[in-house]
Design an enzyme around this catalytic site. Structure first.
Site, PDB file in Angstrom:
ATOM      1  N   GLY A  14     -31.315 -10.231  35.339  1.00  0.00           N
ATOM      2  CA  GLY A  14     -31.721 -11.676  35.191  1.00  0.00           C
ATOM      3  C   GLY A  14     -31.461 -12.584  33.813  1.00  0.00           C
ATOM      4  O   GLY A  14     -30.987 -12.158  32.946  1.00  0.00           O
ATOM      5  N   GLY A  82     -31.714 -13.051  42.721  1.00  0.00           N
ATOM      6  CA  GLY A  82     -33.160 -12.743  42.991  1.00  0.00           C
ATOM      7  C   GLY A  82     -33.213 -11.048  43.039  1.00  0.00           C
ATOM      8  O   GLY A  82     -32.059 -10.548  43.145  1.00  0.00           O
ATOM      9  N   GLY A 104     -36.659  -4.336  34.734  1.00  0.00           N
ATOM     10  CA  GLY A 104     -36.255  -3.754  33.268  1.00  0.00           C
ATOM     11  C   GLY A 104     -37.303  -4.127  32.454  1.00  0.00           C
ATOM     12  O   GLY A 104     -37.039  -3.970  31.140  1.00  0.00           O
ATOM     13  N   HIS A 365     -37.980   4.960 -15.064  1.00  0.00           N
ATOM     14  CA  HIS A 365     -38.158   3.472 -15.379  1.00  0.00           C
ATOM     15  C   HIS A 365     -36.776   2.872 -15.334  1.00  0.00           C
ATOM     16  O   HIS A 365     -35.850   3.492 -15.962  1.00  0.00           O
ATOM     17  CB  HIS A 365     -38.578   3.204 -16.758  1.00  0.00           C
ATOM     18  CG  HIS A 365     -39.710   4.325 -17.273  1.00  0.00           C
ATOM     19  ND1 HIS A 365     -41.102   4.051 -17.132  1.00  0.00           N
ATOM     20  CD2 HIS A 365     -39.300   5.341 -17.984  1.00  0.00           C
ATOM     21  CE1 HIS A 365     -41.502   5.159 -17.762  1.00  0.00           C
ATOM     22  NE2 HIS A 365     -40.655   5.979 -18.293  1.00  0.00           N
ATOM     23  N   TYR A 368     -30.126   2.424 -12.799  1.00  0.00           N
ATOM     24  CA  TYR A 368     -29.440   2.271 -11.466  1.00  0.00           C
ATOM     25  C   TYR A 368     -28.548   3.533 -11.681  1.00  0.00           C
ATOM     26  O   TYR A 368     -27.824   4.037 -12.661  1.00  0.00           O
ATOM     27  CB  TYR A 368     -28.441   1.274 -11.671  1.00  0.00           C
ATOM     28  CG  TYR A 368     -27.364   1.244 -10.547  1.00  0.00           C
ATOM     29  CD1 TYR A 368     -27.791   0.844  -9.347  1.00  0.00           C
ATOM     30  CD2 TYR A 368     -26.101   1.537 -10.859  1.00  0.00           C
ATOM     31  CE1 TYR A 368     -26.808   1.215  -8.289  1.00  0.00           C
ATOM     32  CE2 TYR A 368     -25.146   1.560  -9.768  1.00  0.00           C
ATOM     33  CZ  TYR A 368     -25.450   1.370  -8.521  1.00  0.00           C
ATOM     34  OH  TYR A 368     -24.666   1.551  -7.417  1.00  0.00           O
ATOM     35  N   ALA A 382     -34.965   5.546 -19.645  1.00  0.00           N
ATOM     36  CA  ALA A 382     -35.188   4.078 -19.119  1.00  0.00           C
ATOM     37  C   ALA A 382     -33.888   3.126 -19.450  1.00  0.00           C
ATOM     38  O   ALA A 382     -33.222   3.348 -20.387  1.00  0.00           O
ATOM     39  CB  ALA A 382     -36.374   3.469 -19.880  1.00  0.00           C
ATOM     40  N   ASN A 388     -20.467   2.756 -11.792  1.00  0.00           N
ATOM     41  CA  ASN A 388     -19.721   3.581 -10.813  1.00  0.00           C
ATOM     42  C   ASN A 388     -18.640   2.639 -10.199  1.00  0.00           C
ATOM     43  O   ASN A 388     -17.759   3.180  -9.397  1.00  0.00           O
ATOM     44  CB  ASN A 388     -20.578   4.116  -9.733  1.00  0.00           C
ATOM     45  CG  ASN A 388     -21.568   3.102  -9.108  1.00  0.00           C
ATOM     46  OD1 ASN A 388     -21.629   1.896  -9.689  1.00  0.00           O
ATOM     47  ND2 ASN A 388     -21.648   3.351  -7.633  1.00  0.00           N
ATOM     48  N   ARG A 442     -22.238   4.828 -30.212  1.00  0.00           N
ATOM     49  CA  ARG A 442     -22.690   3.554 -30.501  1.00  0.00           C
ATOM     50  C   ARG A 442     -22.485   3.141 -31.810  1.00  0.00           C
ATOM     51  O   ARG A 442     -22.022   4.335 -32.402  1.00  0.00           O
ATOM     52  CB  ARG A 442     -24.249   3.552 -30.310  1.00  0.00           C
ATOM     53  CG  ARG A 442     -24.969   4.400 -31.187  1.00  0.00           C
ATOM     54  CD  ARG A 442     -26.577   4.756 -30.966  1.00  0.00           C
ATOM     55  NE  ARG A 442     -27.131   5.399 -31.782  1.00  0.00           N
ATOM     56  CZ  ARG A 442     -28.450   6.167 -31.417  1.00  0.00           C
ATOM     57  NH1 ARG A 442     -28.647   6.359 -30.170  1.00  0.00           N
ATOM     58  NH2 ARG A 442     -28.493   7.094 -32.431  1.00  0.00           N
TER      59      ARG A 442
HETATM   60  C1  UD1 Z   1     -41.183  -9.770  39.719  1.00  0.00           C
HETATM   61  C2  UD1 Z   1     -41.777  -9.767  41.128  1.00  0.00           C
HETATM   62  C3  UD1 Z   1     -43.464 -10.204  41.158  1.00  0.00           C
HETATM   63  C4  UD1 Z   1     -44.037  -8.800  40.052  1.00  0.00           C
HETATM   64  C5  UD1 Z   1     -43.371  -8.860  38.728  1.00  0.00           C
HETATM   65  C6  UD1 Z   1     -43.902  -7.689  37.929  1.00  0.00           C
HETATM   66  C7  UD1 Z   1     -40.074 -10.736  42.253  1.00  0.00           C
HETATM   67  C8  UD1 Z   1     -39.700 -11.809  43.400  1.00  0.00           C
HETATM   68  N1  UD1 Z   1     -41.063 -10.618  41.986  1.00  0.00           N
HETATM   69  O1  UD1 Z   1     -41.624 -10.831  39.173  1.00  0.00           O
HETATM   70  O2  UD1 Z   1     -43.851  -9.897  42.393  1.00  0.00           O
HETATM   71  O3  UD1 Z   1     -45.557  -9.026  40.212  1.00  0.00           O
HETATM   72  O4  UD1 Z   1     -41.978  -8.960  38.664  1.00  0.00           O
HETATM   73  O5  UD1 Z   1     -43.520  -7.872  36.831  1.00  0.00           O
HETATM   74  O6  UD1 Z   1     -39.347  -9.674  42.540  1.00  0.00           O
HETATM   75  N2  UD1 Z   1     -33.421  -9.568  38.004  1.00  0.00           N
HETATM   76  C9  UD1 Z   1     -32.058  -9.263  38.286  1.00  0.00           C
HETATM   77  N3  UD1 Z   1     -31.600 -10.082  39.044  1.00  0.00           N
HETATM   78  C10 UD1 Z   1     -32.067 -11.339  39.291  1.00  0.00           C
HETATM   79  C11 UD1 Z   1     -33.349 -11.746  38.941  1.00  0.00           C
HETATM   80  C12 UD1 Z   1     -33.928 -10.592  38.560  1.00  0.00           C
HETATM   81  O7  UD1 Z   1     -31.713  -8.260  37.843  1.00  0.00           O
HETATM   82  O8  UD1 Z   1     -31.440 -12.135  40.314  1.00  0.00           O
HETATM   83  C13 UD1 Z   1     -33.958  -8.589  37.039  1.00  0.00           C
HETATM   84  C14 UD1 Z   1     -34.720  -9.142  36.007  1.00  0.00           C
HETATM   85  O9  UD1 Z   1     -33.594  -9.100  34.818  1.00  0.00           O
HETATM   86  C15 UD1 Z   1     -35.843  -8.335  35.601  1.00  0.00           C
HETATM   87  C16 UD1 Z   1     -36.402  -8.049  36.890  1.00  0.00           C
HETATM   88  O10 UD1 Z   1     -35.495  -7.966  37.885  1.00  0.00           O
HETATM   89  O11 UD1 Z   1     -35.707  -7.362  34.712  1.00  0.00           O
HETATM   90  C17 UD1 Z   1     -37.560  -8.775  37.362  1.00  0.00           C
HETATM   91  O12 UD1 Z   1     -37.212 -10.161  37.453  1.00  0.00           O
HETATM   92  P1  UD1 Z   1     -38.336 -11.235  36.832  1.00  0.00           P
HETATM   93  O13 UD1 Z   1     -37.242 -12.565  36.950  1.00  0.00           O
HETATM   94  O14 UD1 Z   1     -38.718 -10.845  35.664  1.00  0.00           O
HETATM   95  O15 UD1 Z   1     -39.227 -11.372  37.964  1.00  0.00           O
HETATM   96  P2  UD1 Z   1     -40.860 -11.825  37.857  1.00  0.00           P
HETATM   97  O16 UD1 Z   1     -40.890 -13.088  38.041  1.00  0.00           O
HETATM   98  O17 UD1 Z   1     -41.523 -11.149  36.572  1.00  0.00           O
END
Ligand code: UD1
Ligand code: CA
Length: 471
Positions: A14, A82, A104, A365, A368, A382, A388, A442
């Site tokens: 994301g 998505g 993640g 005290h 270095y 001290a 070095n 010295r």
């Molecule tokens: C998502 C859930 C939501 C849930 C929430 C919990 C969906 C549509 N929604 O929303 O129901 O309550 O997590 O934390 O899944 N990512 C990709 N590719 C993409 C989009 C996102 O790998 O195209 C990864 C992001 O890096 C992230 C994870 O998917 O680690 C979740 O994406 P994020 O946009 O944070 O989803 P939320 O809006 O939190």
């Protein structure tokens, strides 16, 4: 043993839009570890084959993935269409009967939570099992809500939700376990969501419901499934993680004078009967033994402090080892692979770098010590400086056991100060000193009787005192 009936996918492609930063949020640090490290470590502890879906800033993310889990595979999602599309991109990697999918950005999850999910999924034979959480706070946003009505189940995202939040306060945590056969059949059927043209993984729940496939939920406390979508949520998650760490230390006999002021990274270990003072920072790679006292405002990073050590306030120790019974500080700086052997003392305004300091040696005290190999029971006066560096390369100063270095000595490396020898205060040592010798390097002092009075009178008479250099 590798769990072969299970494989895991971490969604990490994301764009982190809500962070409003240039870097992907998954490389941001939470208690000293990148966000992506948390799901990786959980899956490593469960011994599950893991594939990470990367996309946005994959060049930053892949080295971090390799650091925490070298065995992990990664698959690219070229366009962020998505969470459902992200899973679809991994289709060629599916081999196990059950596929665990984790967002993640859920760093507070516990291993037991995943174990509970796996157990429920396997024991019920569900097609899909999800982690859910209840939260009735109407100000909490950003989560999909689990809606179960008239035997139909679905997840409705925040932006599409029009119902009463108080009535539907069960959230989707973003952690799912699917039967592979279910995913194979229904994932390709997902349709782009009308609002943003994305495929939502969450739409699979409605699919399962429509197809009368079994859906199971387990409920976990909200604080363990918080997602991190904004910098504010990162701050909250870090605060919670820190509280969790401090609670566990308190339960194991570690005391804190002001727990709220302390910063601790998640891999730090601390032994019982240790006291951590106000504003102390214990950074990654640090281990602290038992009965250690670390006073206010010290920063310790990647360092090992053995038992019975005292670190006085405002000291900085990094990449070094401090053995049993040593005392350091206040205002000391120990760094770059330095070792302090048992019961040595490094006092105020002393910097020690790339050096080893022997047992019961004291530099109390203003000194270095760089590239120095110092034996046991040595006294460093001290203002002593190991010279070095000649502007091009570094050289070693060796000081053997029981030597005594008088105040304000300059030891011009490479040089060896022999066992039991004495270096007179103010000396500039350019040649090695034999064992048990006295080295004085010295100018001899001259006392001119009554000269101070004559000089003063001369100044007064001229009202134009000569510069000191011409005396
Ligand atoms: C998502 C859930 C939501 C849930 C929430 C919990 C969906 C549509 N929604 O929303 O129901 O309550 O997590 O934390 O899944 N990512 C990709 N590719 C993409 C989009 C996102 O790998 O195209 C990864 C992001 O890096 C992230 C994870 O998917 O680690 C979740 O994406 P994020 O946009 O944070 O989803 P939320 O809006 O939190
Ligand atoms: Ca999220």
């Amino acid at each position: 043993m590798l769990n072969t009936s299970l494989q895991a996918l971490i969604l990490a492609a994301g764009k982190s839009t809500r962070f409003n930063t240039t870097a992907t949020k998954l490389t941001f640090s939470l208690c000293g570890q990148e966000l992506i490290a948390f799901p990786l470590q959980l899956l490593k502890s469960l011994n599950v084959h893991t594939t990470v879906i990367v996309g946005y800033q994959k060049e930053l993310l892949i080295p971090v993935i390799q650091k925490y889990m070298p065995s992990a595979q990664w698959v690219e999602q070229p366009h962020q269409k998505g969470t459902g599309h992200a899973v679809l991109c991994t289709q060629d990697t599916w081999h196990a009967d059950n596929i665990l999918v984790l967002n993640g950005d859920v760093p507070l999850l516990h291993k037991e939570d995943l174990e509970k999910l796996i157990q429920k999924h396997i024991s019920t034979g569900a097609a899909v099992s999800c982690i859910a959480t209840y939260n009735a706070d109407p100000s909490v946003t950003g989560y999909g809500r689990i809606i179960i009505q008239e035997e139909k189940t679905c997840i409705v995202e925040q932006r599409d939700f029009t119902g009463d939040p108080a009535e539907h306060c069960r959230f989707n945590a973003g952690i799912y376990l699917f039967k592979r056969a279910f995913l194979e059949r229904f994932l390709p059927q997902l349709e782009a969501h009308s609002t943003h043209g994305e495929l939502y993984i969450t739409d699979l729940i409605q699919k399962a419901s429509d197809e009368h496939e079994r859906i199971e939920f387990i409920d976990i406390p909200f604080d363990r499934v918080r997602g991190v979508n904004t910098l504010r949520e990162l701050w909250v998650a870090e605060h919670l993680k820190k509280s969790e760490l401090i609670t566990s230390f308190l339960e194991n006999g570690v005391r804190f004078t002001a727990p709220q002021s302390v910063s601790i990274d998640s891999d730090v270990s601390i032994g019982a009967d240790t006291v951590i003072g106000y504003g102390v920072q214990l950074r990654k790679g640090t281990t602290v033994g038992t009965n250690v006292f670390i006073d206010a405002f010290c920063t310790i990073e990647n360092a090992h402090l053995a038992n019975d050590v005292t670190i006085k306030s405002h000291s900085v120790i990094s990449s070094s080892t401090v053995h049993r019974g040593c005392t350091v500080g206040p205002f000391a700086h120990i760094h770059s692979r330095t070792t302090l052997d048992e019961k040595s003392v490094i006092g105020n305004f002393v910097e020690v770098t790339k050096s080893s300091i022997g047992k019961q040696t004291k530099a109390k005290h203003l000194a270095y010590l760089g590239n120095a190999q110092i034996g046991s029971e040595v006294t460093i006066g001290a203002g002593t400086v190991t010279c070095n560096y000649n502007g091009v390369s570094k050289h070693v100063t060796t000081i053997e056991n029981n030597a005594f270095i008088g105040t304000h000595a300059s030891l011009i490396a490479p040089v060896i100060i022999g066992e039991g020898s004495i270096v007179a205060a103010g000396s500039v040592i350019t040649q090695s000193v034999p064992a048990y010798a006295l080295a004085i390097a010295r100018e001899r002092q001259i006392n001119k009787e009554q000269y101070a009075v004559a000089l003063k009178n001369r100044y007064l008479a001229s009202k134009n005192p000569l510069p000191e250099a011409s005396l």
